[in-house]
Design a protein around this motif. Structure first.
Motif, short mmCIF file in Angstrom:
data_model
loop_
_atom_site.label_atom_id
_atom_site.label_comp_id
_atom_site.label_asym_id
_atom_site.label_seq_id
_atom_site.Cartn_x
_atom_site.Cartn_y
_atom_site.Cartn_z
N ALA A 135 -17.59 -40.09 74.29
CA ALA A 135 -16.55 -39.61 75.16
C ALA A 135 -16.80 -37.98 75.33
O ALA A 135 -16.92 -37.38 74.28
N LEU A 136 -16.48 -37.46 76.53
CA LEU A 136 -16.58 -36.11 76.82
C LEU A 136 -14.99 -36.01 76.87
O LEU A 136 -14.46 -36.46 78.26
N VAL A 137 -14.13 -34.96 76.38
CA VAL A 137 -12.93 -35.02 76.51
C VAL A 137 -12.36 -33.62 76.95
O VAL A 137 -12.78 -32.73 76.46
N ALA A 138 -11.78 -33.82 78.11
CA ALA A 138 -11.32 -32.66 78.85
C ALA A 138 -9.89 -32.20 78.13
O ALA A 138 -9.12 -33.08 78.41
N VAL A 139 -9.57 -30.96 78.04
CA VAL A 139 -8.43 -30.38 77.59
C VAL A 139 -7.53 -30.13 78.61
O VAL A 139 -6.43 -30.27 78.70
N TYR A 140 -8.33 -29.62 79.69
CA TYR A 140 -7.32 -29.16 80.95
C TYR A 140 -7.39 -30.28 82.04
O TYR A 140 -8.47 -30.71 82.00
N HIS A 141 -6.20 -30.48 82.69
CA HIS A 141 -6.29 -31.44 83.65
C HIS A 141 -7.15 -31.03 84.72
O HIS A 141 -7.83 -32.15 85.26
N SER A 142 -7.41 -30.00 85.12
CA SER A 142 -8.24 -29.52 86.42
C SER A 142 -9.62 -29.80 85.87
O SER A 142 -10.49 -30.20 86.80
N ASP A 143 -9.91 -29.64 84.48
CA ASP A 143 -11.32 -29.91 84.39
C ASP A 143 -11.72 -31.41 84.11
O ASP A 143 -12.59 -32.02 84.72
N HIS A 144 -10.70 -32.08 83.94
CA HIS A 144 -10.65 -33.68 83.89
C HIS A 144 -10.92 -34.35 85.42
O HIS A 144 -11.71 -35.08 85.79
N ARG A 145 -10.06 -33.39 86.50
CA ARG A 145 -10.10 -34.19 87.95
C ARG A 145 -11.54 -33.72 88.19
O ARG A 145 -12.13 -34.58 89.20
N GLU A 146 -12.10 -32.40 88.02
CA GLU A 146 -13.44 -32.19 88.31
C GLU A 146 -14.48 -32.86 87.87
O GLU A 146 -15.50 -33.31 88.56
N LEU A 147 -14.32 -33.45 86.82
CA LEU A 147 -15.74 -34.24 85.79
C LEU A 147 -15.44 -35.53 85.73
O LEU A 147 -16.56 -36.34 85.65
N CYS A 148 -14.32 -36.32 85.94
CA CYS A 148 -14.13 -37.68 85.85
C CYS A 148 -15.01 -38.55 86.55
O CYS A 148 -15.42 -39.57 85.93
N ALA A 149 -15.41 -37.90 87.83
CA ALA A 149 -16.13 -39.12 88.67
C ALA A 149 -17.43 -39.11 88.09
O ALA A 149 -18.33 -40.10 88.38
N HIS A 150 -17.97 -38.19 87.36
CA HIS A 150 -19.43 -38.09 86.66
C HIS A 150 -19.68 -39.19 85.59
O HIS A 150 -20.61 -39.42 85.38
N GLU A 151 -18.43 -39.85 85.30
CA GLU A 151 -18.57 -40.85 84.36
C GLU A 151 -19.47 -42.01 84.86
O GLU A 151 -20.20 -42.69 84.11
N ARG A 152 -19.51 -42.30 86.07
CA ARG A 152 -20.44 -43.40 86.73
C ARG A 152 -21.99 -42.95 86.41
O ARG A 152 -22.72 -43.71 86.38
N ASP A 153 -22.22 -41.82 86.36
CA ASP A 153 -23.72 -41.40 86.23
C ASP A 153 -24.26 -41.03 84.63
O ASP A 153 -25.19 -40.56 84.63
N TRP A 154 -23.09 -40.97 83.62
CA TRP A 154 -23.54 -40.68 82.41
C TRP A 154 -23.39 -41.56 81.34
O TRP A 154 -22.32 -42.34 81.77
#
Length: 129
Positions: A28-47
């Protein structure tokens, strides 16, 4: 300076972060900031790893779990499907469906500095980059 002011740099930084996580073989890649999570979370489908928010880790350590509906909707990358899935909430809160659709395009799908590897093409929708 805020990295959002440098969109190309931000995209490169996010790509390097995803590549480093993949190379390290993390679960898992854990985002500390909510804004980072919002920007990165959709990449879960590709990684090959989950992308989660630090609060999910904290919650799970306490035996708590809450489904990440935001990520579920964002991974869809289909504005019409998202609006359709949220139609009950849109009606419940007396929102204009077109306004809701515009927000989905501008905010939910528009918060994607680094494009997904394979994005779905949605007719007549321009997502700001």
């Amino acid at each position: 300076m805020h990295v959002g002011a440098l969109p190309k740099f931000k995209r490169e930084l996010q790509l390097r972060e995803l590549e480093a996580a993949s190379a390290a073989g993390v679960d898992a890649l854990v985002a500390v900031y909510h804004s980072d999570h919002r920007e990165l979370c959709a990449h879960e489908r590709d990684w090959p790893f989950r992308i989660i928010n630090i609060l999910e880790v904290v919650g799970e350590s306490m035996g708590l779990y809450r489904h990440d509906r935001y990520k579920e909707l964002k991974v869809m990358q289909d504005v019409d499907q998202i609006v359709n899935e949220c139609r009950d909430l849109i009606a419940k809160h007396s929102l204009d469906p077109q306004d809701a659709r515009d927000v989905v395009v501008r905010v939910l799908l528009g918060e994607q500095p680094l494009p997904l590897k394979v994005s779905k093409q949605v007719e007549n929708v321009v997502v700001p980059g």
